[in-house]
Write an enzyme that holds these catalytic residues in place. Structure first.
Site, mmCIF file in Angstrom:
data_model
loop_
_atom_site.group_PDB
_atom_site.id
_atom_site.type_symbol
_atom_site.label_atom_id
_atom_site.label_comp_id
_atom_site.label_asym_id
_atom_site.label_seq_id
_atom_site.Cartn_x
_atom_site.Cartn_y
_atom_site.Cartn_z
ATOM 1 N N ASN A 8 -1.654 -47.537 85.922
ATOM 2 C CA ASN A 8 -1.574 -48.333 87.035
ATOM 3 C C ASN A 8 -2.685 -48.760 87.684
ATOM 4 O OD1 ASN A 8 -0.488 -49.593 89.384
ATOM 5 N ND2 ASN A 8 0.313 -47.565 90.178
ATOM 6 N N TRP A 9 -2.980 -50.123 87.515
ATOM 7 C CA TRP A 9 -4.371 -50.635 87.946
ATOM 8 C C TRP A 9 -4.261 -51.042 89.581
ATOM 9 C CZ3 TRP A 9 -7.937 -54.095 84.223
ATOM 10 C CH2 TRP A 9 -8.378 -53.052 83.177
ATOM 11 N N LYS A 10 -3.052 -51.058 90.073
ATOM 12 C CA LYS A 10 -2.886 -51.234 91.511
ATOM 13 C C LYS A 10 -3.487 -52.682 91.815
ATOM 14 C CE LYS A 10 -2.359 -46.408 92.380
ATOM 15 N NZ LYS A 10 -2.340 -45.344 93.208
ATOM 16 N N GLU A 96 3.431 -46.852 97.127
ATOM 17 C CA GLU A 96 2.909 -47.875 97.906
ATOM 18 C C GLU A 96 3.523 -48.955 98.214
ATOM 19 O OE1 GLU A 96 -0.847 -47.882 95.175
ATOM 20 O OE2 GLU A 96 -1.143 -45.899 95.897
ATOM 21 N N GLU A 167 6.145 -38.837 91.228
ATOM 22 C CA GLU A 167 4.798 -39.015 91.680
ATOM 23 C C GLU A 167 4.739 -38.589 93.284
ATOM 24 O OE1 GLU A 167 2.203 -42.417 89.776
ATOM 25 O OE2 GLU A 167 3.517 -43.270 91.324
ATOM 26 N N GLY A 173 -4.174 -40.444 94.427
ATOM 27 C CA GLY A 173 -5.291 -40.814 94.835
ATOM 28 C C GLY A 173 -5.897 -39.744 95.994
ATOM 29 N N SER A 212 -3.025 -38.142 90.656
ATOM 30 C CA SER A 212 -4.253 -37.688 90.420
ATOM 31 C C SER A 212 -4.392 -36.829 89.052
ATOM 32 C CB SER A 212 -4.738 -36.745 91.513
ATOM 33 O OG SER A 212 -4.915 -37.088 92.898
ATOM 34 N N GLY A 233 -3.194 -43.685 87.968
ATOM 35 C CA GLY A 233 -4.045 -44.706 88.570
ATOM 36 C C GLY A 233 -5.576 -44.787 88.410
ATOM 37 N N GLY A 234 -6.386 -44.053 89.543
ATOM 38 C CA GLY A 234 -7.590 -44.270 89.320
ATOM 39 C C GLY A 234 -8.512 -43.980 88.072
HETATM 40 P P1 PGA Z 1 -3.650 -41.753 90.912
HETATM 41 O O1 PGA Z 1 -2.397 -42.912 91.091
HETATM 42 O O2 PGA Z 1 -3.796 -41.357 89.493
HETATM 43 O O3 PGA Z 1 -4.861 -42.680 91.311
HETATM 44 O O4 PGA Z 1 -3.363 -40.844 91.903
HETATM 45 C C1 PGA Z 1 -1.088 -42.707 90.692
HETATM 46 C C2 PGA Z 1 -0.316 -43.845 90.964
HETATM 47 O O5 PGA Z 1 -0.162 -43.962 92.094
HETATM 48 O O6 PGA Z 1 0.670 -44.046 89.977
#
Ligand code: PGA
Length: 255
Positions: A8-10, A96, A167, A173, A212, A233-234
């Protein structure tokens, strides 16, 4: 046993970031076929990323869609538009979006129908806040979100066309993750919900963990029962870390 690793590149990534997905696609060629790899970039990159990933082992998804097929909804994107751009799936109800845009579970349910209408696999996200966990309400909150966010029937009762991502909001994050026991307990609850709701087909709906996930913890998390992969994500923004998580997923397929 299959595993899903979905990035998920957001709101990250300009055109130049497509070099990263080229590296991911190159690395994916050496991956086991039991690992499904997908990147969900910002909407602006869906079409160009889908072009780059055509004929590779990487597929592309969106991060949100509107429930309607078209109309007067400035700034929104229909599921059909994502499919037209080359997406095969769409993340729905990410925390989010629930926080930043006040998205409700009822809206997420409508968007899930929209995804199916357009031929996309919905990736429906649920998860408790830290305050909810501290209050001992984590399982109740996730149960409520599942009940309201997921449609009562799958479009095809013989096949699972749905992915659920657990999640915990406080793990996204932050570098903090729940204990293996907590992940295990929650994924079992989600599995029980899916089986009660959809019968046998519910046993095959992939349940991903997100929050994370990193190369260092992915192997242990993927080995937990009813964890069918990760929503990352990250660590999905760089090919090296994303591919390391994919490798951990491959190890966990027991093949
Ligand atoms: P994260 O994000 O791996 O940066 O914690 C995960 C997500 O929000 O899908």
């Amino acid at each position: 046993m299959m595993k899903w690793v979905i990035g998920n590149w957001k709101m990250n990534g300009l055109g130049a970031a497509l070099t990263e997905v080229e590296k991911i696609a190159e690395g994916a060629a050496a991956q086991r076929p039991e690992v499904v790899l997908m990147i969900c970039p910002p909407a602006t990159l869906v079409a160009s990323m889908a072009d780059k990933c055509a004929a590779t082992a990487v597929s592309v998804g969106g991060q949100d869609c509107h429930a309607a097929e078209s109309g007067a909804h400035t700034g929104d994107i229909a599921a059909e538009m994502l499919a037209d751009a080359g997406a095969v799936a769409v993340i729905l109800g990410h925390s989010e979006r629930r926080t930043d845009h006040g998205e409700t579970s009822q809206e997420v349910r409508a968007k899930t129908h929209a995804a199916w209408r357009a031929g996309l696999t919905p990736i429906v996200c649920v998860g408790e806040t830290e305050a909810e966990r501290d209050a001992g309400r984590a399982e109740a909150v996730v149960e409520e979100q599942l009940a309201a966010s997921l449609p009562d029937t799958l479009p095809d009762q013989t096949r699972e066309d749905l992915i659920v991502a657990y999640e915990p909001v406080w793990a996204i994050g932050t570098g903090r993750v729940p204990t293996d026991a907590d992940i295990s307990a929650m994924h079992l609850k989600v599995r029980q919900h899916l089986e009660a709701r959809y019968g046998k087909v519910g046993s095959a709906v992939p349940i991903l963990y997100g929050g994370s996930m990193k190369p260092e913890n992915a192997g242990a998390i993927m080995a937990i029962a009813h964890v069918d992969g990760g929503l990352v994500g990250g660590a999905s923004l760089k090919a090296d870390s994303f591919l390391a998580i994919a490798a951990a997923a491959a190890m966990a397929t027991n093949g």
